[in-house]
Design a protein around this motif. Structure first.
Motif, short mmCIF file in Angstrom:
data_model
loop_
_atom_site.label_atom_id
_atom_site.label_comp_id
_atom_site.label_asym_id
_atom_site.label_seq_id
_atom_site.Cartn_x
_atom_site.Cartn_y
_atom_site.Cartn_z
N LYS A 205 -22.03 -9.92 -5.25
CA LYS A 205 -21.16 -9.00 -4.51
C LYS A 205 -20.16 -8.39 -5.48
N PRO A 206 -19.70 -7.18 -5.24
CA PRO A 206 -18.72 -6.58 -6.16
C PRO A 206 -17.44 -7.42 -6.22
N ALA A 207 -16.82 -7.49 -7.39
CA ALA A 207 -15.58 -8.25 -7.54
C ALA A 207 -14.38 -7.45 -7.05
N THR A 208 -14.58 -6.17 -6.85
CA THR A 208 -13.48 -5.32 -6.41
C THR A 208 -13.59 -5.01 -4.92
N VAL A 209 -12.49 -4.54 -4.32
CA VAL A 209 -12.47 -4.18 -2.90
C VAL A 209 -12.37 -2.67 -2.80
N LYS A 210 -13.15 -2.09 -1.90
CA LYS A 210 -13.11 -0.63 -1.76
C LYS A 210 -11.96 -0.23 -0.85
N TYR A 211 -10.76 -0.65 -1.20
CA TYR A 211 -9.58 -0.27 -0.42
C TYR A 211 -9.32 1.22 -0.61
N PRO A 212 -9.04 1.98 0.43
CA PRO A 212 -8.69 1.62 1.81
C PRO A 212 -9.88 1.53 2.77
N PHE A 213 -11.12 1.58 2.28
CA PHE A 213 -12.28 1.53 3.18
C PHE A 213 -12.57 0.10 3.63
N GLY A 214 -12.14 -0.87 2.83
CA GLY A 214 -12.28 -2.27 3.21
C GLY A 214 -10.91 -2.90 3.27
N PRO A 215 -10.75 -4.04 3.94
CA PRO A 215 -9.43 -4.67 4.04
C PRO A 215 -8.97 -5.21 2.69
N LYS A 216 -7.67 -5.05 2.45
CA LYS A 216 -7.09 -5.54 1.20
C LYS A 216 -6.70 -7.00 1.41
N MET A 217 -7.20 -7.91 0.60
CA MET A 217 -6.91 -9.32 0.74
C MET A 217 -5.82 -9.71 -0.25
N LEU A 218 -4.72 -10.21 0.28
CA LEU A 218 -3.62 -10.61 -0.59
C LEU A 218 -3.39 -12.11 -0.48
N SER A 219 -2.88 -12.71 -1.53
CA SER A 219 -2.53 -14.13 -1.49
C SER A 219 -1.40 -14.35 -0.50
N GLU A 220 -1.34 -15.53 0.07
CA GLU A 220 -0.24 -15.82 1.00
C GLU A 220 1.10 -15.81 0.28
N PHE A 221 1.08 -15.92 -1.06
CA PHE A 221 2.33 -15.92 -1.83
C PHE A 221 2.71 -14.52 -2.31
N ALA A 222 1.87 -13.54 -2.05
CA ALA A 222 2.18 -12.18 -2.50
C ALA A 222 3.42 -11.66 -1.77
N ARG A 223 4.27 -10.96 -2.48
CA ARG A 223 5.46 -10.38 -1.86
C ARG A 223 5.16 -8.95 -1.45
N GLY A 224 5.79 -8.54 -0.35
CA GLY A 224 5.50 -7.20 0.12
C GLY A 224 6.68 -6.55 0.79
N SER A 225 6.39 -5.92 1.88
CA SER A 225 7.37 -5.06 2.53
C SER A 225 8.51 -5.85 3.17
N ILE A 226 9.73 -5.34 2.99
CA ILE A 226 10.91 -5.90 3.65
C ILE A 226 11.01 -5.32 5.05
N SER A 227 11.22 -6.17 6.02
CA SER A 227 11.46 -5.67 7.38
C SER A 227 12.70 -6.36 7.93
N ILE A 228 13.30 -5.75 8.94
CA ILE A 228 14.56 -6.26 9.49
C ILE A 228 14.47 -6.37 11.00
N ASP A 229 15.06 -7.43 11.53
CA ASP A 229 15.28 -7.53 12.97
C ASP A 229 16.70 -7.01 13.18
N ILE A 230 16.79 -5.71 13.44
CA ILE A 230 18.09 -5.04 13.45
C ILE A 230 19.01 -5.58 14.55
N SER A 231 18.44 -6.18 15.58
CA SER A 231 19.27 -6.70 16.68
C SER A 231 20.11 -7.88 16.22
N ARG A 232 19.70 -8.56 15.13
CA ARG A 232 20.46 -9.72 14.65
C ARG A 232 21.39 -9.37 13.50
N CYS A 233 21.26 -8.17 12.95
CA CYS A 233 22.06 -7.78 11.79
C CYS A 233 23.53 -7.58 12.19
N ILE A 234 24.44 -8.12 11.36
CA ILE A 234 25.88 -7.97 11.64
C ILE A 234 26.51 -6.92 10.69
#
Ligand code: SF4
Ligand code: SF4
Length: 112
Positions: A17-46
């Motif tokens: 099987k190919p070692a590469t992923v045809k992203y965005p045509f296939g799902p991108k698999m990331l490690s559980e330790f990979a860092r990514g997008s910051i999101s906020i629960d604005i209702s709790r922000c002071i």
């Protein structure tokens, strides 16, 4: 001799099987330790501004008076300091980083 080593590698590769992923045509698999997008629960922000003060790239802008929290995603280096210092634990970092494409400069400063 080198020819046979190379031929063996080529033949093996033909049936693997190919070692590469045809992203965005296939799902991108990331490690559980990979860092990514910051999101906020604005209702709790002071709006204390701690995340803004600790952000090394100035990606976060908080206004206490207007109660706004914005992030410039192209400035974020996903270091995670803001998540660590938030006293209300309302910031999160997902291990995915698939965001809608930005086409306007002002969209950089929209809430997560
Ligand atoms: S540190 Fe947390 S509570 Fe304070 S402004 Fe940032 S997100 Fe809001
Ligand atoms: S992860 Fe780091 S660079 Fe990104 S917003 Fe938080 S503190 Fe700033």
């Amino acid at each position: 001799m080198q020819f046979f080593v190379m031929a063996k590698t080529v033949l093996k590769s033909l049936f693997r099987k190919p070692a590469t992923v045809k992203y965005p045509f296939g799902p991108k698999m990331l490690s559980e330790f990979a860092r990514g997008s910051i999101s906020i629960d604005i209702s709790r922000c002071i709006f204390c501004g701690m995340c803004q003060r600790k952000c090394p790239t100035g990606a976060i802008v908080v206004t206490r008076e207007e109660k706004t929290w914005n992030i410039a995603r192209l400035k974020c280096i996903t270091c995670g300091y803001c998540v660590e210092v938030c006293p209300k634990k309302c910031l999160q970092m997902s291990n995915q980083y698939t965001e809608p494409m930005l086409t306007k400069h002002e969209d950089l400063y929209k809430n997560a």
